[in-house]
Design a protein around this motif. Structure first.
Motif, PDB file in Angstrom:
ATOM      1  N   GLY A 193      45.537  38.090  28.319  1.00 23.68           N
ATOM      2  CA  GLY A 193      45.234  36.680  28.512  1.00 23.68           C
ATOM      3  C   GLY A 193      44.051  36.483  29.441  1.00 23.68           C
ATOM      4  O   GLY A 193      43.409  37.442  29.876  1.00 23.68           O
ATOM      5  N   THR A 194      43.758  35.232  29.747  1.00 22.84           N
ATOM      6  CA  THR A 194      42.714  34.780  30.677  1.00 22.84           C
ATOM      7  C   THR A 194      41.366  35.468  30.465  1.00 22.84           C
ATOM      8  O   THR A 194      40.759  35.956  31.415  1.00 22.84           O
ATOM      9  N   PRO A 195      40.858  35.508  29.210  1.00 19.78           N
ATOM     10  CA  PRO A 195      39.568  36.183  29.003  1.00 19.78           C
ATOM     11  C   PRO A 195      38.415  35.417  29.649  1.00 19.78           C
ATOM     12  O   PRO A 195      38.392  34.188  29.610  1.00 19.78           O
ATOM     13  N   VAL A 196      37.490  36.150  30.235  1.00 20.13           N
ATOM     14  CA  VAL A 196      36.263  35.538  30.783  1.00 20.13           C
ATOM     15  C   VAL A 196      35.070  36.401  30.387  1.00 20.13           C
ATOM     16  O   VAL A 196      35.073  37.621  30.547  1.00 20.13           O
ATOM     17  N   TRP A 197      34.067  35.730  29.835  1.00 16.97           N
ATOM     18  CA  TRP A 197      32.883  36.421  29.319  1.00 16.97           C
ATOM     19  C   TRP A 197      31.956  36.736  30.484  1.00 16.97           C
ATOM     20  O   TRP A 197      31.712  35.882  31.323  1.00 16.97           O
ATOM     21  N   SER A 198      31.435  37.961  30.535  1.00 16.93           N
ATOM     22  CA  SER A 198      30.564  38.338  31.650  1.00 16.93           C
ATOM     23  C   SER A 198      29.237  37.598  31.548  1.00 16.93           C
ATOM     24  O   SER A 198      28.791  37.254  30.456  1.00 16.93           O
ATOM     25  N   PRO A 199      28.590  37.341  32.699  1.00 20.70           N
ATOM     26  CA  PRO A 199      27.304  36.636  32.677  1.00 20.70           C
ATOM     27  C   PRO A 199      26.250  37.404  31.881  1.00 20.70           C
ATOM     28  O   PRO A 199      25.324  36.810  31.343  1.00 20.70           O
ATOM     29  N   ARG A 200      26.400  38.719  31.787  1.00 20.05           N
ATOM     30  CA  ARG A 200      25.445  39.503  30.996  1.00 20.05           C
ATOM     31  C   ARG A 200      25.743  39.439  29.507  1.00 20.05           C
ATOM     32  O   ARG A 200      24.924  39.879  28.685  1.00 20.05           O
ATOM     33  N   GLY A 201      26.937  38.968  29.169  1.00 25.24           N
ATOM     34  CA  GLY A 201      27.271  38.779  27.763  1.00 25.24           C
ATOM     35  C   GLY A 201      27.866  39.986  27.082  1.00 25.24           C
ATOM     36  O   GLY A 201      28.269  39.901  25.928  1.00 25.24           O
ATOM     37  N   ASP A 202      27.923  41.132  27.768  1.00 24.92           N
ATOM     38  CA  ASP A 202      28.322  42.357  27.073  1.00 24.92           C
ATOM     39  C   ASP A 202      29.792  42.711  27.230  1.00 24.92           C
ATOM     40  O   ASP A 202      30.283  43.595  26.546  1.00 24.92           O
ATOM     41  N   ARG A 203      30.490  42.038  28.153  1.00 25.11           N
ATOM     42  CA  ARG A 203      31.883  42.426  28.387  1.00 25.11           C
ATOM     43  C   ARG A 203      32.762  41.183  28.518  1.00 25.11           C
ATOM     44  O   ARG A 203      32.288  40.090  28.833  1.00 25.11           O
ATOM     45  N   ILE A 204      34.052  41.395  28.324  1.00 27.42           N
ATOM     46  CA  ILE A 204      35.038  40.349  28.558  1.00 27.42           C
ATOM     47  C   ILE A 204      36.092  40.918  29.505  1.00 27.42           C
ATOM     48  O   ILE A 204      36.621  42.010  29.265  1.00 27.42           O
ATOM     49  N   ALA A 205      36.328  40.211  30.591  1.00 25.54           N
ATOM     50  CA  ALA A 205      37.385  40.611  31.526  1.00 25.54           C
ATOM     51  C   ALA A 205      38.646  39.830  31.187  1.00 25.54           C
ATOM     52  O   ALA A 205      38.570  38.742  30.604  1.00 25.54           O
ATOM     53  N   PHE A 206      39.795  40.378  31.537  1.00 25.12           N
ATOM     54  CA  PHE A 206      41.056  39.782  31.100  1.00 25.12           C
ATOM     55  C   PHE A 206      42.185  40.191  32.030  1.00 25.12           C
ATOM     56  O   PHE A 206      42.025  41.072  32.881  1.00 25.12           O
ATOM     57  N   THR A 207      43.334  39.540  31.847  1.00 27.36           N
ATOM     58  CA  THR A 207      44.580  39.974  32.466  1.00 27.36           C
ATOM     59  C   THR A 207      45.406  40.666  31.397  1.00 27.36           C
ATOM     60  O   THR A 207      45.536  40.145  30.290  1.00 27.36           O
TER      61      THR A 207
END
Lengths: 444, 165
Positions: free
Chosen positions: A346-360
């Motif tokens: 859950g809680t995906p957030v797109w990195s400012p560089r656009g290449d990764r997604i962080a999550f829980t």
């Protein structure tokens, strides 16, 4: 099985063979290569900044200390303390005696001077040197501001040093918005708070009479979206940081709205709207107020976040039966599931560089902060605890801030940062319990 | 009885006014709230002996259990006897989930209660919901014993109530 062991052996060898951080490249400028192998921070000396005018000595000491704290706090640098510095810089413009700095193995040297330039005006000038090359790294720079903003001057210096030594933008001149919490676990009082990324200059943005949650900065850093129960139902609001005026982003009665986030141009807000037990993702224009529904399943669809180019939205949905991460076009349409491992995401957030997604990630009773590529491959878990959740990217995409909640009757949330490689896990001190952190863009 | 009812109604209006924009949750007065206010008027006993205001849910579900169905059947009968009463159904989740997902989950739980009460004759206009997610736990331990009691939907009655019926 043999093949697996062989592969593991190759992996171990590959890990062992990873190069140590390259500080000084033969023939090139001093450059700290940030790779997964960075485990040895670069030794750097910040010579105590000089007082360029009368009455600036104490301020110079404070500014030097903030520069040191920023750089060392990044985990990428080890600041050689002033007591260990055998050379003394007595004049900002005098030639640097590089031999003295080589002797204490400083790879880089920062010198600076602080001047009072008028009523409540302060200027800081600094230079950065490659000690072993015996040469300056870039031109000297000067920043000026009101005295009240002296910490920002220090952060600007540290950001410039960070950028010149790593080749990546810094993140020190930025802020964190979060939810400050007080009281017992079954009667928490919450209010929105704002502080510098190093915890200084804390102030509160709302009272604590209503539950508030999940703030997000506008792309220009001047507004915050958040969710408040002040009307009874959870409702998404837009808050102006200068006036503290606020308004709901969706005026429909009888629905809950939450999880609001800005589009990269700041003109639209994507959010969750719950009606009759069903939560879907909607988008509204802050200009026209026109609202559109983007998902139409009976699933819980929430935690949306735009890609930096504004073309896609990542979100979580339990349409498959459990929480998983999906990407869809920003205008709505077919969504592609990207999370593929075991457990819930859950809680995906797109990195400012656009290449990764962080999550829980939740798996086997533990919570993790992790990152993956935008197609779901390359998953890497950075943390593990009883309850970690809600990552937010630093403006340079190098680290994440998140909530860690401790277990038990006295269990409470606090803020942590972790480098995107999983190193340098740090607790961020706040006066009270703290949750739902979000990182601002770099300040102008 | 009309006199008593109107007194009670006045007391309840006072209670509602005291709530302001912060409705009471789970029938537990929030901090700084209470102090002589007749909370009994809206307490669990409102539904009559043996009928609780709360139904519980298994992990990450919102379907009603048999026990929940029995409770809500009695609640529905009470609403039929008290046609002026309205209620807020508060949905809650345990702490083992992410915050925004848990708001969605607790909304589903509250909605399950609403749907059951409506199917059993309560007008939809008498019922509203508030999804609290994991933000208002009843129990504070980090064990299943507490989690089980926190995964709940609570029927909080407001409006004119005749306790004599």
């Amino acid at each position: 099985m043999k093949r697996l062991i062989f592969c593991l052996a190759v992996l171990v060898l590959a890990l062992a063979a990873r190069p140590a951080p390259l500080f000084a490249q033969a023939g090139g400028p001093l450059r700290l290569e940030i790779t997964e192998g960075v485990i040895e921070p670069m030794p750097i000396a910040v010579a105590p900044f000089l007082s360029g005018t009368a009455n600036a000595g104490e301020l110079a000491a404070r500014i030097s200390a903030v520069v040191v704290a920023d750089l060392a706090g990044s985990g990428l640098f080890r600041a050689i303390p002033a007591e260990a510095q055998i050379a003394q810089v007595t004049s900002f413009d005098a030639p640097v005696r590089f031999a003295d700095w080589k002797a204490i193995n400083a790879q880089a040297l920062v010198t600076g001077t602080v001047e009072r330039t008028g009523a409540d005006r302060v200027a800081v000038s600094f230079r950065l040197f490659d000690v072993f090359a015996g040469a300056p790294l870039g031109d000297g720079m000067r920043f000026e501001a009101s005295e009240a903003s002296w910490r920002r001057l220090a952060h600007k210096v540290a950001d410039t040093v960070y950028q010149r030594l790593t080749g990546e933008p810094g993140y020190f001149d930025s802020r964190i918005a979060f939810v400050s919490e007080t009281g017992p676990k079954n009667a928490r009082r919450k209010r929105l708070a704002l502080m510098d990324q190093d915890g200084a200059n804390l102030r509160y943005l709302t009272g604590d009479m209503s539950i508030v949650l999940a703030p997000r900065f506008s792309p220009d850093g001047r507004q915050i979206l958040y969710t408040s129960y002040e009307s009874g139902l959870p409702r998404a609001y837009l808050l102006d940081l200068e006036t503290l005026g606020q308004r709901p982003i969706d005026n429909q009665a009888g629905v809950a709205t939450f999880a609001p986030r800005f589009s990269p141009d700041g003109l639209q807000v994507v959010y969750s709207l719950e009606r009759g037990g069903n939560t879907d993702i909607h988008i509204t224009s802050l200009v026209t107020g026109q609202t559109q529904r983007l998902t139409e399943t009976p699933a819980i669809e929430t935690a949306p976040d735009f890609s930096p180019d504004g073309r896609q939205i990542v979100f979580e949905s339990d349409r498959s039966g459990t929480q998983q991460i999906y990407v869809m076009p920003a205008a709505g349409g077919p969504a592609q599931r990207i999370s593929a491992g075991q457990g819930r995401y859950g809680t995906p957030v797109w990195s400012p560089r656009g290449d990764r997604i962080a999550f829980t990630k939740q798996q086997a009773g533990r919570f993790h902060i992790g990152v993956m590529r935008t197609d779901g491959t390359g998953e890497r878990l950075l943390t593990a605890s009883f309850l970690d959740e809600g990552p937010s990217w630093a403006p340079n995409g190098r680290l994440l801030i998140f909530t860690r909640v401790s277990q038990g009757e006295a269990g409470a949330p606090s803020l942590y940062t972790v480098d995107v490689t999983g190193r340098n896990l740090r607790a961020i001190a706040t006066p009270d319990f703290a949750s739902d952190p979000t990182w601002s863009p770099l300040l102008p | 009885m009309p006199i008593r009812r109107s007194i009670l109604t006045v007391a309840m209006l006072g209670l509602l006014a005291a709530c302001g924009q912060n409705a009471p949750y789970g029938n537990t007065p929030p901090p700084g709230f209470g102090g002589g206010v007749p909370t009994d008027a809206v307490d669990v006993s409102v539904f009559g002996a043996g009928v609780t205001d709360t139904v519980l849910f298994p992990v990450d579900t919102w379907e009603l259990t048999d026990a929940a169905t029995a409770t809500l059947t009695a609640q529905a009968a009470w609403f039929t006897r008290n046609p002026q009463a309205t209620a807020v159904i508060e949905g809650h989740a345990d702490e083992r989930g992410t915050r925004e997902y848990n708001i969605g989950l607790s909304a589903r739980r509250a909605n399950s209660v609403v749907e059951f009460l409506v199917l059993n004759g309560v007008a939809p206009s008498r019922l509203t919901t508030i999804p609290y997610g994991k933000d208002r736990p009843l129990e504070i331990c980090s064990d299943e014993a507490c989690y089980a009691r926190n995964r709940r939907a609570v029927t909080v009655v407001a409006g004119s109530v005749d306790l004599g019926s």
